[in-house]
Scaffold this active site. Sequence first.
Site, PDB file in Angstrom:
ATOM      1  N   LEU A 193      14.140  99.828  -7.130  1.00 50.58           N
ATOM      2  CA  LEU A 193      12.983 100.776  -6.415  1.00 50.58           C
ATOM      3  C   LEU A 193      12.117 100.368  -5.874  1.00 50.58           C
ATOM      4  O   LEU A 193      12.151  99.205  -4.766  1.00 50.58           O
ATOM      5  CB  LEU A 193      11.426 100.335  -8.122  1.00 50.58           C
TER       6      LEU A 193
ATOM      7  N   GLY B  39       9.453  99.062  -3.687  1.00 53.88           N
ATOM      8  CA  GLY B  39       8.244  97.795  -4.340  1.00 53.88           C
ATOM      9  C   GLY B  39       8.814  96.767  -4.838  1.00 53.88           C
ATOM     10  O   GLY B  39       8.463  95.713  -5.438  1.00 53.88           O
ATOM     11  N   SER B  40      10.124  96.876  -5.550  1.00 50.79           N
ATOM     12  CA  SER B  40      10.896  96.024  -6.020  1.00 50.79           C
ATOM     13  C   SER B  40      11.076  94.225  -5.621  1.00 50.79           C
ATOM     14  O   SER B  40      11.188  93.739  -6.930  1.00 50.79           O
ATOM     15  CB  SER B  40      11.718  96.169  -6.767  1.00 50.79           C
TER      16      SER B  40
ATOM     17  N   LYS C  52      13.037  94.307  -2.572  1.00 51.91           N
ATOM     18  CA  LYS C  52      14.567  94.030  -1.802  1.00 51.91           C
ATOM     19  C   LYS C  52      14.547  93.534  -0.658  1.00 51.91           C
ATOM     20  O   LYS C  52      15.369  92.360  -0.683  1.00 51.91           O
ATOM     21  CB  LYS C  52      15.252  95.231  -2.089  1.00 51.91           C
ATOM     22  N   SER C  53      13.570  93.754  -0.313  1.00 50.99           N
ATOM     23  CA  SER C  53      13.552  93.432   2.186  1.00 50.99           C
ATOM     24  C   SER C  53      12.844  91.797   1.705  1.00 50.99           C
ATOM     25  O   SER C  53      13.184  90.975   2.546  1.00 50.99           O
ATOM     26  CB  SER C  53      12.304  93.940   2.425  1.00 50.99           C
ATOM     27  N   THR C  54      12.126  91.732  -0.087  1.00 51.02           N
ATOM     28  CA  THR C  54      11.467  89.602   0.363  1.00 51.02           C
ATOM     29  C   THR C  54      12.740  89.351   0.285  1.00 51.02           C
ATOM     30  O   THR C  54      13.083  88.436   0.982  1.00 51.02           O
ATOM     31  CB  THR C  54      10.658  90.437  -0.565  1.00 51.02           C
TER      32      THR C  54
ATOM     33  N   ASN D  86      23.724 107.991   2.885  1.00 50.54           N
ATOM     34  CA  ASN D  86      23.114 106.944   3.322  1.00 50.54           C
ATOM     35  C   ASN D  86      23.766 105.979   2.846  1.00 50.54           C
ATOM     36  O   ASN D  86      24.417 105.044   3.367  1.00 50.54           O
ATOM     37  CB  ASN D  86      21.920 107.664   2.824  1.00 50.54           C
TER      38      ASN D  86
ATOM     39  N   SER E 252      18.956 102.387  -3.117  1.00 54.32           N
ATOM     40  CA  SER E 252      20.801 103.203  -3.561  1.00 54.32           C
ATOM     41  C   SER E 252      20.841 103.913  -5.331  1.00 54.32           C
ATOM     42  O   SER E 252      21.164 102.593  -6.293  1.00 54.32           O
ATOM     43  CB  SER E 252      21.466 101.817  -3.597  1.00 54.32           C
TER      44      SER E 252
ATOM     45  N   GLY F  86      10.403 114.614  -4.702  1.00 56.50           N
ATOM     46  CA  GLY F  86      11.582 113.345  -5.170  1.00 56.50           C
ATOM     47  C   GLY F  86      10.831 111.514  -4.807  1.00 56.50           C
ATOM     48  O   GLY F  86      11.889 111.321  -4.349  1.00 56.50           O
TER      49      GLY F  86
HETATM   50  N1  LIG Z   1      11.992 110.473  -1.457  1.00 62.29           N
HETATM   51  C1  LIG Z   1      11.634 108.804  -1.402  1.00 62.29           C
HETATM   52  N2  LIG Z   1      12.206 107.574  -2.033  1.00 62.29           N
HETATM   53  C2  LIG Z   1      12.116 106.502  -2.003  1.00 62.29           C
HETATM   54  N3  LIG Z   1      11.763 106.331  -1.094  1.00 62.29           N
HETATM   55  C3  LIG Z   1      11.058 106.783  -0.041  1.00 62.29           C
HETATM   56  C4  LIG Z   1      10.935 108.073  -0.459  1.00 62.29           C
HETATM   57  N4  LIG Z   1      10.327 108.986   1.286  1.00 62.29           N
HETATM   58  C5  LIG Z   1      10.468 107.979   2.113  1.00 62.29           C
HETATM   59  N5  LIG Z   1      11.095 106.371   1.319  1.00 62.29           N
HETATM   60  C6  LIG Z   1      10.864 105.366   2.411  1.00 62.29           C
HETATM   61  O1  LIG Z   1      12.859 104.922   2.166  1.00 62.29           O
HETATM   62  C7  LIG Z   1      12.529 103.744   1.926  1.00 62.29           C
HETATM   63  C8  LIG Z   1      13.654 103.851   0.900  1.00 62.29           C
HETATM   64  O2  LIG Z   1      15.229 104.245   1.679  1.00 62.29           O
HETATM   65  P1  LIG Z   1      16.998 103.812   1.232  1.00 62.29           P
HETATM   66  O3  LIG Z   1      17.689 104.770   2.787  1.00 62.29           O
HETATM   67  O4  LIG Z   1      16.726 102.026   0.613  1.00 62.29           O
HETATM   68  O5  LIG Z   1      17.221 104.821   0.151  1.00 62.29           O
HETATM   69  S1  LIG Z   1      18.082 105.395  -0.796  1.00 62.29           S
HETATM   70  O6  LIG Z   1      18.925 103.720  -0.723  1.00 62.29           O
HETATM   71  O7  LIG Z   1      18.562 106.467  -0.208  1.00 62.29           O
HETATM   72  O8  LIG Z   1      17.685 106.243  -1.851  1.00 62.29           O
HETATM   73  C9  LIG Z   1      11.494 103.290   1.307  1.00 62.29           C
HETATM   74  O9  LIG Z   1      11.641 101.897   1.321  1.00 62.29           O
HETATM   75  P2  LIG Z   1      11.390 100.072   0.492  1.00 62.29           P
HETATM   76  O10 LIG Z   1       9.807 100.322  -0.539  1.00 62.29           O
HETATM   77  O11 LIG Z   1      11.182  99.040   0.866  1.00 62.29           O
HETATM   78  O12 LIG Z   1      12.458 100.262  -0.251  1.00 62.29           O
HETATM   79  C10 LIG Z   1      10.501 103.978   1.222  1.00 62.29           C
HETATM   80  O13 LIG Z   1       9.471 102.913   2.218  1.00 62.29           O
HETATM   81  N1  LIG Z   2       8.996  87.599  -5.603  1.00 61.20           N
HETATM   82  C1  LIG Z   2       7.669  88.305  -4.876  1.00 61.20           C
HETATM   83  N2  LIG Z   2       6.621  87.817  -5.000  1.00 61.20           N
HETATM   84  C2  LIG Z   2       5.103  88.369  -5.258  1.00 61.20           C
HETATM   85  N3  LIG Z   2       5.454  88.513  -4.449  1.00 61.20           N
HETATM   86  C3  LIG Z   2       6.572  89.843  -3.866  1.00 61.20           C
HETATM   87  C4  LIG Z   2       7.813  89.800  -3.738  1.00 61.20           C
HETATM   88  N4  LIG Z   2       8.638  90.149  -3.679  1.00 61.20           N
HETATM   89  C5  LIG Z   2       8.139  90.937  -3.478  1.00 61.20           C
HETATM   90  N5  LIG Z   2       6.184  91.064  -2.914  1.00 61.20           N
HETATM   91  C6  LIG Z   2       5.242  91.830  -2.500  1.00 61.20           C
HETATM   92  O1  LIG Z   2       5.747  92.977  -2.557  1.00 61.20           O
HETATM   93  C7  LIG Z   2       5.954  93.822  -1.696  1.00 61.20           C
HETATM   94  C8  LIG Z   2       7.381  95.207  -1.827  1.00 61.20           C
HETATM   95  O2  LIG Z   2       8.084  93.954  -1.673  1.00 61.20           O
HETATM   96  P1  LIG Z   2       9.400  94.433  -0.412  1.00 61.20           P
HETATM   97  O3  LIG Z   2       9.924  93.232  -0.219  1.00 61.20           O
HETATM   98  O4  LIG Z   2       9.251  95.492   0.191  1.00 61.20           O
HETATM   99  O5  LIG Z   2       9.991  95.847  -1.060  1.00 61.20           O
HETATM  100  P2  LIG Z   2      11.303  96.948  -0.896  1.00 61.20           P
HETATM  101  O6  LIG Z   2      11.772  95.985   0.114  1.00 61.20           O
HETATM  102  O7  LIG Z   2      11.938  96.743  -2.606  1.00 61.20           O
HETATM  103  O8  LIG Z   2      10.283  98.142  -0.597  1.00 61.20           O
HETATM  104  C9  LIG Z   2       5.534  92.887  -0.438  1.00 61.20           C
HETATM  105  O9  LIG Z   2       4.032  93.236  -0.292  1.00 61.20           O
HETATM  106  C10 LIG Z   2       6.281  91.906  -0.805  1.00 61.20           C
HETATM  107  O10 LIG Z   2       4.867  90.559  -0.300  1.00 61.20           O
END
Ligand SMILES: Nc1ncnc2c1ncn2[C@@H]1O[C@H](COP(=O)(O)OS(=O)(=O)O)[C@@H](OP(=O)(O)O)[C@H]1O
Ligand SMILES: Nc1ncnc2c1ncn2[C@@H]1O[C@H](COP(=O)(O)OP(=O)(O)O)[C@@H](O)[C@H]1O
Length: 232
Positions: free
Chosen positions: A62, A64-65, A67-69, A111, A135, A184
Site C-alpha cells: 500500500l 505509505g507501507s 516501499k520507498s524507504t 504501468n 502494483s 480510486g
Molecule cells: N489513486 C491512487 N492510488 C494509489 N496511489 C496514488 C493514487 N493517486 C496518486 N497516487 C500516488 O502514486 C503512487 C503510486 O504509483 P505506482 O506507480 O506505484 O502505482 S501502481 O503500481 O500503478 O498502482 C503513490 O506513491 P506511494 O505512496 O509511494 O505508494 C501515490 O503517491
Molecule cells: N520501517 C519504518 N519505520 C518507521 N517509519 C517508516 C518505516 N518505513 C517507512 N516509514 C515511514 O513511513 C512513511 C511512508 O514510507 P514510504 O517509504 O514513503 O512508503 P511508500 O513508498 O510505500 O509510500 C515515511 O514517512 C517513512 O519515513
Amino acid sequence: MCSVLSNIINQSSKLSEVSEEKFVMSTLSNSTNIFWQESPVGKLDRQKLLNQKGCVVWITGLSGSGKSTLACSLSRELHSRGKLSYILDGDNLRHGLNKNLGFKQEDRTENIRRVGEVAKLFADAGLICIASLISPYRKDRDACRAMLPDANFIEVFMNMPLELCEARDTKGLYKLARSGKIKGFTGIDDPYEPPLSCEIEIQQKDGVCAAPGAMAGQVVSYLEEKGYLQCQ
Ligand SMILES: Nc1ncnc2c1ncn2[C@@H]1O[C@H](COP(=O)(O)OS(=O)(=O)O)[C@@H](OP(=O)(O)O)[C@H]1O
Ligand SMILES: Nc1ncnc2c1ncn2[C@@H]1O[C@H](COP(=O)(O)OP(=O)(O)O)[C@@H](O)[C@H]1O
C-alpha cells in the site's frame, strides 16, 4: 535453387538457436519481420565483471507501507558492499516513462508491464534492480515474474496494516481519498491483492515496525543466501 534452400535451412537453424522466450517476444509484437540481434558480451560476462547476479527485487504494498524507504535503505546497503543496484520507483517513473498513465485498472496494468520490461533489462545488465510500486494486481506482478528467467524475481510484500499507512499519510493522499477528493485510491476505494506466495514478507512484530536498516538486512540476507551477491 540449391543455395536458396541452404539459405533457408541456415536461417531456420539460426532461429532455433534463439531462445524460445526471445522468439515469443518477437512473434507477439505488432511489428513483423523483426529478428533478435545477439550481443557479443552476454549477461554472464557482465555478472562476472560486477561479481553479482542480475535480478529484480520487486517491492509491493500500500501507499505509505514503506516501499520507498526499504528501496533506499537496501540500495545504500548494497552500495556499501560494492554491489550495483538501481531503484525503479513508481512515483518517479510516473514523471517520465509513465507520465501518460493514470490509476484506472488498465493504466496500472500498463504501468507495471512497462516497469517489468525495464526491470528485466536492468537485471540482464547484471544489476540488482529494485522496483518499488504499489502494483496492486496479482496477475500484473505474476506477469513480471514470468518475464524473468529462473528465480530472478524476488517479490517483497510490505504487509503493513492500512491503519498504519493511513496514520503515516506523508503525502496527505489518504485524507483526500477519505474525503472523496481522490477517487480510486488503493486500499480505500480501489483493490490491493496481497501476494499468495512471495519470497519475502515484511511485517510488524508485536505492533512494532522494524527499522529501515533491519528491513533491508532481511532482503540482503536473502540475496546473500541465494548467491546473488557473488558470481562464480
Ligand atoms: N489513486 C491512487 N492510488 C494509489 N496511489 C496514488 C493514487 N493517486 C496518486 N497516487 C500516488 O502514486 C503512487 C503510486 O504509483 P505506482 O506507480 O506505484 O502505482 S501502481 O503500481 O500503478 O498502482 C503513490 O506513491 P506511494 O505512496 O509511494 O505508494 C501515490 O503517491
Ligand atoms: N520501517 C519504518 N519505520 C518507521 N517509519 C517508516 C518505516 N518505513 C517507512 N516509514 C515511514 O513511513 C512513511 C511512508 O514510507 P514510504 O517509504 O514513503 O512508503 P511508500 O513508498 O510505500 O509510500 C515515511 O514517512 C517513512 O519515513
